[in-house]
Design an enzyme around this catalytic site. Sequence first.
Site, PDB file in Angstrom:
ATOM      1  N   GLU A  36      40.518  38.192  45.665  1.00 16.83           N
ATOM      2  CA  GLU A  36      41.172  37.157  44.855  1.00 16.83           C
ATOM      3  C   GLU A  36      40.142  36.483  43.954  1.00 16.83           C
ATOM      4  OE1 GLU A  36      44.324  37.351  44.142  1.00 16.83           O
ATOM      5  OE2 GLU A  36      45.027  36.919  46.159  1.00 16.83           O
ATOM      6  N   HIS A  37      40.513  36.328  42.692  1.00 13.10           N
ATOM      7  CA  HIS A  37      39.640  35.744  41.663  1.00 13.10           C
ATOM      8  C   HIS A  37      38.387  36.592  41.422  1.00 13.10           C
ATOM      9  CE1 HIS A  37      41.867  32.010  40.898  1.00 13.10           C
ATOM     10  NE2 HIS A  37      42.269  32.164  42.151  1.00 13.10           N
ATOM     11  N   THR A  38      38.393  37.806  41.875  1.00  6.81           N
ATOM     12  CA  THR A  38      37.230  38.683  41.652  1.00  6.81           C
ATOM     13  C   THR A  38      37.407  39.501  40.379  1.00  6.81           C
ATOM     14  OG1 THR A  38      38.298  40.226  43.185  1.00  6.81           O
ATOM     15  CG2 THR A  38      36.486  38.906  44.050  1.00  6.81           C
ATOM     16  N   ALA A 124      56.066  32.273  41.574  1.00  3.34           N
ATOM     17  CA  ALA A 124      55.767  32.569  42.979  1.00  3.34           C
ATOM     18  C   ALA A 124      54.459  33.332  43.126  1.00  3.34           C
ATOM     19  CB  ALA A 124      56.918  33.368  43.590  1.00  3.34           C
ATOM     20  N   LEU A 126      53.746  36.185  41.780  1.00  2.00           N
ATOM     21  CA  LEU A 126      53.974  37.632  41.847  1.00  2.00           C
ATOM     22  C   LEU A 126      53.901  38.261  40.462  1.00  2.00           C
ATOM     23  CD1 LEU A 126      56.845  37.727  44.487  1.00  2.00           C
ATOM     24  CD2 LEU A 126      54.380  37.742  44.806  1.00  2.00           C
ATOM     25  N   SER A 127      53.363  37.510  39.527  1.00  4.56           N
ATOM     26  CA  SER A 127      53.073  38.016  38.178  1.00  4.56           C
ATOM     27  C   SER A 127      54.306  38.422  37.391  1.00  4.56           C
ATOM     28  CB  SER A 127      52.103  39.196  38.256  1.00  4.56           C
ATOM     29  OG  SER A 127      50.913  38.765  38.797  1.00  4.56           O
ATOM     30  N   SER A 128      55.303  37.560  37.413  1.00  2.00           N
ATOM     31  CA  SER A 128      56.464  37.845  36.564  1.00  2.00           C
ATOM     32  C   SER A 128      56.052  37.837  35.098  1.00  2.00           C
ATOM     33  CB  SER A 128      57.580  36.838  36.830  1.00  2.00           C
ATOM     34  OG  SER A 128      57.087  35.536  36.703  1.00  2.00           O
ATOM     35  N   GLU A 161      48.655  37.205  27.181  1.00  2.00           N
ATOM     36  CA  GLU A 161      48.597  36.084  28.135  1.00  2.00           C
ATOM     37  C   GLU A 161      47.510  35.093  27.707  1.00  2.00           C
ATOM     38  OE1 GLU A 161      50.379  36.243  31.379  1.00  2.00           O
ATOM     39  OE2 GLU A 161      49.593  34.305  32.017  1.00  2.00           O
ATOM     40  N   ASP A 173      46.717  41.674  37.085  1.00  2.00           N
ATOM     41  CA  ASP A 173      48.184  41.617  37.130  1.00  2.00           C
ATOM     42  C   ASP A 173      48.812  42.642  36.191  1.00  2.00           C
ATOM     43  OD1 ASP A 173      47.492  39.500  38.664  1.00  2.00           O
ATOM     44  OD2 ASP A 173      48.256  37.964  37.309  1.00  2.00           O
TER      45      ASP A 173
HETATM   46  C1  GLA Z   1      46.075  35.335  38.605  1.00  2.00           C
HETATM   47  C2  GLA Z   1      45.415  36.064  37.433  1.00  2.00           C
HETATM   48  C3  GLA Z   1      44.678  37.319  37.902  1.00  2.00           C
HETATM   49  C4  GLA Z   1      43.731  37.011  39.062  1.00  2.00           C
HETATM   50  C5  GLA Z   1      44.459  36.193  40.141  1.00  2.00           C
HETATM   51  C6  GLA Z   1      43.527  35.731  41.222  1.00  2.00           C
HETATM   52  O1  GLA Z   1      47.092  36.112  39.138  1.00  2.00           O
HETATM   53  O2  GLA Z   1      46.366  36.418  36.467  1.00  2.00           O
HETATM   54  O3  GLA Z   1      43.978  37.903  36.840  1.00  2.00           O
HETATM   55  O4  GLA Z   1      42.577  36.374  38.624  1.00  2.00           O
HETATM   56  O5  GLA Z   1      45.111  35.056  39.596  1.00  2.00           O
HETATM   57  O6  GLA Z   1      43.014  36.797  41.929  1.00  2.00           O
END
Ligand code: GLA
Length: 387
Positions: A36-38, A124, A126-128, A161, A173
Amino acid sequence: MFPDQLKNKIEQKFPELFHAKPNIYAAPGRINIIGEHTDYNMGFVMPAAIDKYIVFAVQMNSANVHRFYSIDYNQYQEVQSLGKDQKLYFWAKYLMGVLAQFEKEQPLNTCFDVVFGGDIPLGAGLSSSAALESGMATAVNHLLGLNKEPLELVKLAQKAEHEYAGVMCGIMDQYASVFGKKNHVFKLDCRTNTHHYFPLELGDYELWLVNTKVKHSLASSEYNDRRAECERAVSYFQTHDSGIQSLSDVSLELINQHPQMPDAVSYKRSKFIVEELLRVDEASRVLDLGNLEELGKLLYQTHHGLQHEYEVSCQELDFLVDETRIMPQVLGARMMGGGFGGCTLNLVHKDFSGDFEKKLTTSYQNKFSIAPEFYLVQPEDGARLVS
Ligand code: GLA
């Protein structure tokens, strides 16, 4: 796969509004097992596209105006120019953001009619939004016969984005939404933008998402702040080793030799990233061995880091994760995605899923007066033409 009902609804609405026959496209949301955040630190992540989609009916028009309709919001928008500063529904910004990226390369010379809707829960984590971008990019690429490579579409969607939503997201995402593969997760190297798939074999276990149903409003500015804090740490470490380009080049040893540097906050953030990258490696190793107990422990460790070092969790997420700690049938849980709300990811024994839902619903509702939502998720294929 998305429900037929959803596709039918969208397919029927299009001719009602635009008196033409559309193509149908679909783009999925995503989960992230670990890492996460990597992504924006040029490290590894381990996402999968999921069986929750946005479905699009799209066609070119000769009306000289883009015409969009969101089924879920029951909102209609006409847009004439690609300018960023117009008053648009928030969802229309993503569609226009994608069109603007195409236009940068060559004039579009056409406008588009779009009807879309989906079953990816909004806000949520989940990258809508990534699904909206990658689905639109897939449709435009196909309708205009541009033959762009999938990676180009990913980058274009990510740029949309950045420029239209103002979130300086990493690549995960949009990449997951485009490159997802049924029954597989993948390990993505965000430095080289290459990946390899491996089957997700969980035996008696399942992946459950629990939606806190909260999204704290600071999410996007905090996200950009985290990026800046990481960049500050990179600049500092570059003065020690000019070969360092991102936190994925920094070793834990180097971090430990420079406590509280360049400042207490950046130190905490960079320590988390470097440790998280080690966990991604470890997670792919234990997944290869089918050692789910170890994977579960890594999930809890990631949550701990996101809560205390990266500080992107919130009390609702922490509560849901903590509640699972006394459930032996849950091997691991953590907050997932950018943070400040959204879902937790849980590795739950099949026989326990009913009780899992009951117990968490009761305790979460007692504490926050909100009914959480539960989704059992499966890895699915990425964005594509459906018909
Ligand atoms: C969001 C961002 C991703 C990622 C995550 C954290 O979903 O869109 O690029 O950085 O946060 O892992």
